[in-house]
Design a protein around this motif. Structure first.
Motif, PDB file in Angstrom:
ATOM      1  N   ASP A  29      70.342  95.506  -7.810  1.00 49.26           N
ATOM      2  CA  ASP A  29      71.547  95.026  -7.837  1.00 49.26           C
ATOM      3  C   ASP A  29      71.763  93.835  -7.093  1.00 49.26           C
ATOM      4  O   ASP A  29      72.919  93.043  -7.231  1.00 49.26           O
ATOM      5  CB  ASP A  29      72.547  96.397  -7.449  1.00 49.26           C
ATOM      6  N   VAL A  30      71.312  93.894  -5.940  1.00 48.14           N
ATOM      7  CA  VAL A  30      71.181  92.854  -4.902  1.00 48.14           C
ATOM      8  C   VAL A  30      70.958  91.418  -5.532  1.00 48.14           C
ATOM      9  O   VAL A  30      71.334  90.506  -5.550  1.00 48.14           O
ATOM     10  CB  VAL A  30      70.509  93.093  -3.512  1.00 48.14           C
ATOM     11  N   ALA A  31      69.453  91.416  -6.219  1.00 43.08           N
ATOM     12  CA  ALA A  31      68.879  90.276  -6.740  1.00 43.08           C
ATOM     13  C   ALA A  31      70.036  89.937  -7.855  1.00 43.08           C
ATOM     14  O   ALA A  31      70.433  88.604  -8.059  1.00 43.08           O
ATOM     15  CB  ALA A  31      67.951  90.705  -7.742  1.00 43.08           C
ATOM     16  N   ALA A  32      70.600  90.502  -8.862  1.00 38.19           N
ATOM     17  CA  ALA A  32      71.793  90.399  -9.815  1.00 38.19           C
ATOM     18  C   ALA A  32      72.940  89.610  -9.275  1.00 38.19           C
ATOM     19  O   ALA A  32      73.675  88.597  -9.710  1.00 38.19           O
ATOM     20  CB  ALA A  32      72.251  91.405 -10.609  1.00 38.19           C
ATOM     21  N   ASN A  38      76.538  84.490  -5.714  1.00 42.48           N
ATOM     22  CA  ASN A  38      77.003  85.273  -4.218  1.00 42.48           C
ATOM     23  C   ASN A  38      76.256  85.213  -3.011  1.00 42.48           C
ATOM     24  O   ASN A  38      74.968  84.826  -3.118  1.00 42.48           O
ATOM     25  CB  ASN A  38      77.479  86.816  -4.610  1.00 42.48           C
ATOM     26  N   THR A  39      76.823  85.170  -2.030  1.00 41.62           N
ATOM     27  CA  THR A  39      75.989  85.233  -0.621  1.00 41.62           C
ATOM     28  C   THR A  39      75.258  86.486  -0.436  1.00 41.62           C
ATOM     29  O   THR A  39      75.523  87.483  -0.705  1.00 41.62           O
ATOM     30  CB  THR A  39      76.942  85.226   0.552  1.00 41.62           C
ATOM     31  N   LEU A  40      74.062  86.352  -0.173  1.00 40.32           N
ATOM     32  CA  LEU A  40      72.908  87.573   0.375  1.00 40.32           C
ATOM     33  C   LEU A  40      73.540  88.421   1.205  1.00 40.32           C
ATOM     34  O   LEU A  40      73.973  88.002   2.292  1.00 40.32           O
ATOM     35  CB  LEU A  40      71.636  86.960   0.739  1.00 40.32           C
ATOM     36  N   ARG A  67      63.685  95.249   2.484  1.00 37.60           N
ATOM     37  CA  ARG A  67      62.963  95.941   1.463  1.00 37.60           C
ATOM     38  C   ARG A  67      63.771  95.933   0.222  1.00 37.60           C
ATOM     39  O   ARG A  67      63.382  95.735  -1.029  1.00 37.60           O
ATOM     40  CB  ARG A  67      62.490  97.347   1.770  1.00 37.60           C
ATOM     41  N   ALA A  68      65.109  96.162   0.567  1.00 37.53           N
ATOM     42  CA  ALA A  68      66.159  96.072  -0.517  1.00 37.53           C
ATOM     43  C   ALA A  68      66.578  94.574  -0.940  1.00 37.53           C
ATOM     44  O   ALA A  68      67.643  94.551  -1.715  1.00 37.53           O
ATOM     45  CB  ALA A  68      67.120  96.789  -0.221  1.00 37.53           C
ATOM     46  N   GLY A  69      65.950  93.500  -0.107  1.00 36.10           N
ATOM     47  CA  GLY A  69      66.436  92.346  -0.454  1.00 36.10           C
ATOM     48  C   GLY A  69      67.342  91.654   0.338  1.00 36.10           C
ATOM     49  O   GLY A  69      68.182  90.616   0.045  1.00 36.10           O
ATOM     50  N   MET A  70      68.123  92.410   1.315  1.00 29.59           N
ATOM     51  CA  MET A  70      69.265  92.090   2.095  1.00 29.59           C
ATOM     52  C   MET A  70      68.863  91.452   3.486  1.00 29.59           C
ATOM     53  O   MET A  70      67.698  91.889   3.970  1.00 29.59           O
ATOM     54  CB  MET A  70      70.211  93.046   2.235  1.00 29.59           C
ATOM     55  N   ARG A  71      69.796  90.909   4.223  1.00 27.36           N
ATOM     56  CA  ARG A  71      69.295  90.343   5.590  1.00 27.36           C
ATOM     57  C   ARG A  71      69.807  91.170   6.450  1.00 27.36           C
ATOM     58  O   ARG A  71      70.902  91.957   6.200  1.00 27.36           O
ATOM     59  CB  ARG A  71      70.260  88.982   5.879  1.00 27.36           C
ATOM     60  N   SER A  72      69.022  91.455   7.575  1.00 25.19           N
ATOM     61  CA  SER A  72      69.420  92.458   8.697  1.00 25.19           C
ATOM     62  C   SER A  72      69.514  91.764   9.918  1.00 25.19           C
ATOM     63  O   SER A  72      68.938  90.566  10.237  1.00 25.19           O
ATOM     64  CB  SER A  72      68.106  93.389   9.098  1.00 25.19           C
ATOM     65  N   PHE A  73      70.463  92.000  10.770  1.00 25.80           N
ATOM     66  CA  PHE A  73      70.924  91.309  12.139  1.00 25.80           C
ATOM     67  C   PHE A  73      70.831  92.552  13.099  1.00 25.80           C
ATOM     68  O   PHE A  73      71.710  93.453  13.130  1.00 25.80           O
ATOM     69  CB  PHE A  73      72.247  90.738  11.947  1.00 25.80           C
ATOM     70  N   LEU A 283      72.218 101.264   2.497  1.00 26.29           N
ATOM     71  CA  LEU A 283      71.962 100.019   1.897  1.00 26.29           C
ATOM     72  C   LEU A 283      73.282  99.824   0.645  1.00 26.29           C
ATOM     73  O   LEU A 283      73.602  98.889   0.389  1.00 26.29           O
ATOM     74  CB  LEU A 283      70.529 100.187   1.355  1.00 26.29           C
ATOM     75  N   HIS A 284      73.364 101.134   0.104  1.00 24.34           N
ATOM     76  CA  HIS A 284      74.211 101.014  -1.317  1.00 24.34           C
ATOM     77  C   HIS A 284      75.492 100.784  -0.540  1.00 24.34           C
ATOM     78  O   HIS A 284      76.002  99.885  -1.268  1.00 24.34           O
ATOM     79  CB  HIS A 284      74.164 102.649  -1.444  1.00 24.34           C
ATOM     80  N   ASN A 285      75.805 101.236   0.579  1.00 29.51           N
ATOM     81  CA  ASN A 285      77.081 100.906   1.080  1.00 29.51           C
ATOM     82  C   ASN A 285      77.183  99.508   1.483  1.00 29.51           C
ATOM     83  O   ASN A 285      78.319  98.845   1.300  1.00 29.51           O
ATOM     84  CB  ASN A 285      77.441 101.993   2.433  1.00 29.51           C
ATOM     85  N   THR A 286      76.154  98.990   2.014  1.00 28.70           N
ATOM     86  CA  THR A 286      76.266  97.234   2.280  1.00 28.70           C
ATOM     87  C   THR A 286      76.420  96.591   1.117  1.00 28.70           C
ATOM     88  O   THR A 286      76.967  95.544   1.147  1.00 28.70           O
ATOM     89  CB  THR A 286      74.695  96.960   3.140  1.00 28.70           C
ATOM     90  N   LEU A 287      75.736  97.022   0.104  1.00 22.39           N
ATOM     91  CA  LEU A 287      75.945  96.067  -1.135  1.00 22.39           C
ATOM     92  C   LEU A 287      77.581  96.314  -1.631  1.00 22.39           C
ATOM     93  O   LEU A 287      78.253  95.300  -2.061  1.00 22.39           O
ATOM     94  CB  LEU A 287      75.072  96.668  -2.211  1.00 22.39           C
ATOM     95  N   GLN A 288      77.972  97.449  -1.422  1.00 18.71           N
ATOM     96  CA  GLN A 288      79.448  97.767  -1.914  1.00 18.71           C
ATOM     97  C   GLN A 288      80.433  96.781  -0.922  1.00 18.71           C
ATOM     98  O   GLN A 288      81.427  96.447  -1.412  1.00 18.71           O
ATOM     99  CB  GLN A 288      79.928  99.216  -1.592  1.00 18.71           C
TER     100      GLN A 288
END
Length: 304
Positions: A29-32, A38-40, A67-73, A283-288
């Protein structure tokens, strides 16, 4: 060693496998999401102090985020950090358009009020779902960000039950982190809900009424085998490290697992049950949160 016959034992709910599936779906879903221009999505995790267990936990969150394709800070602050300093950092993160989710690792040092800190995070970046706005939305049955651990418990239950309407869900533990939001989620599912807590007079009798039993007290081995209704689905949220006879330690839950096996219909293990789901739901909530920030309507299967 367990003495339970395989044909009598409860079916183990494999939290690792379900979490892995959810994480893979989030990655797709992140890739899509990014392909649509949209911004990563970015997740900021803040740790105050040097608790070794918390350090391992937040580093694992960062690894799973990548691993889910998102950025971590990552923001690792000293134990002496003041509340004002932490609030200044949160204000900066709130204003940063590259960051869609903010999580402040609990517990915090004594000089910092966790309620003040949690409510300082803007609601659409509150990926822990613990702020007053998201908690209020949940209480009113309005869509919002759901706390990660209760959401993970719900998804584990949904892997067993396609329909929970009319079932009696008993929740032992009434914390803001797990017990209270879990009760709200079970009400949404159409369950009859009972919540046991420190003042409950006969917790064993209450627990035995549950078709679904969720235990989140932090008191290892509290729920014995004879506390469980035969065939019930048991979700063990507790996790405690206890010493072994060989001088090492092991992780155990709030449910006496070996006693529960011949009684329950389904049960989560500790470790390997709720824990992996908590991170997957983060991770799900971060995408939301990224969807909310971009004013993008999520697919129905991305909502609770």
């Amino acid at each position: 060693m367990s003495t339970v016959s395989p044909d009598m034992a409860a079916k183990i709910i494999d939290g690792k496998a379900i979490a892995r599936s959810l994480t893979e779906q989030v990655g797709r879903d992140v890739a899509a999401f990014v392909e649509r221009g949209n911004t990563l999505p970015g997740l900021a995790v803040v740790l105050v102090g040097n608790d070794p267990a918390s350090e391992v936990y937040v580093k694992n969150k960062a690894l799973q985020t990548h691993r889910a394709g998102m950025r971590s800070f990552m923001h690792m602050l000293p134990q002496s950090t003041s509340q004002a300093e932490l609030l200044d950092l949160i204000a900066d993160l709130n204003a940063n358009s590259q960051i869609h989710g903010i999580l402040v690792q609990l517990p915090l040092p004594a000089q910092i009020d966790p309620v003040v800190v949690t409510n300082a995070i803007v609601a659409h970046k509150d990926v822990d779902g613990l702020g007053e706005i998201n908690a209020g939305r949940m209480a009113l049955g309005i869509d919002g960000i759901v706390p990660c651990t209760p959401l993970g418990c719900l998804k584990l239950l949904q892997s067993v039950h396609t329909d929970m309407q009319g079932k009696h869900a008993v929740i032992i533990g009434a914390s803001n982190l797990v017990g209270k939001p879990m009760a709200q989620l079970m009400l949404r599912e159409g369950c009859t809900v009972s919540v046991g807590h420190i003042h409950t007079r006969d917790t064993r009798a209450l627990a035995r009424e549950g078709d679904i039993l969720v235990v989140a007290t932090g008191k290892h081995g509290l729920v014995r085998g004879d506390w469980i209704k035969p065939g019930a689905t048991v979700i063990d949220v507790g996790i405690t490290r206890v010493p072994t006879e060989h001088g090492k330690t092991r992780l155990v839950g709030d449910v006496a697992f070996e006693e529960a096996l011949p009684v329950a219909g389904h049960i989560t293990p500790v470790p390997g049950g709720v824990g992996p789901m908590t991170i997957a739901c983060l991770l799900h909530n971060t995408l939301q949160a990224a969807l909310l920030a971009q004013n993008v309507v999520s697919r129905p299967d991305q909502k609770v």
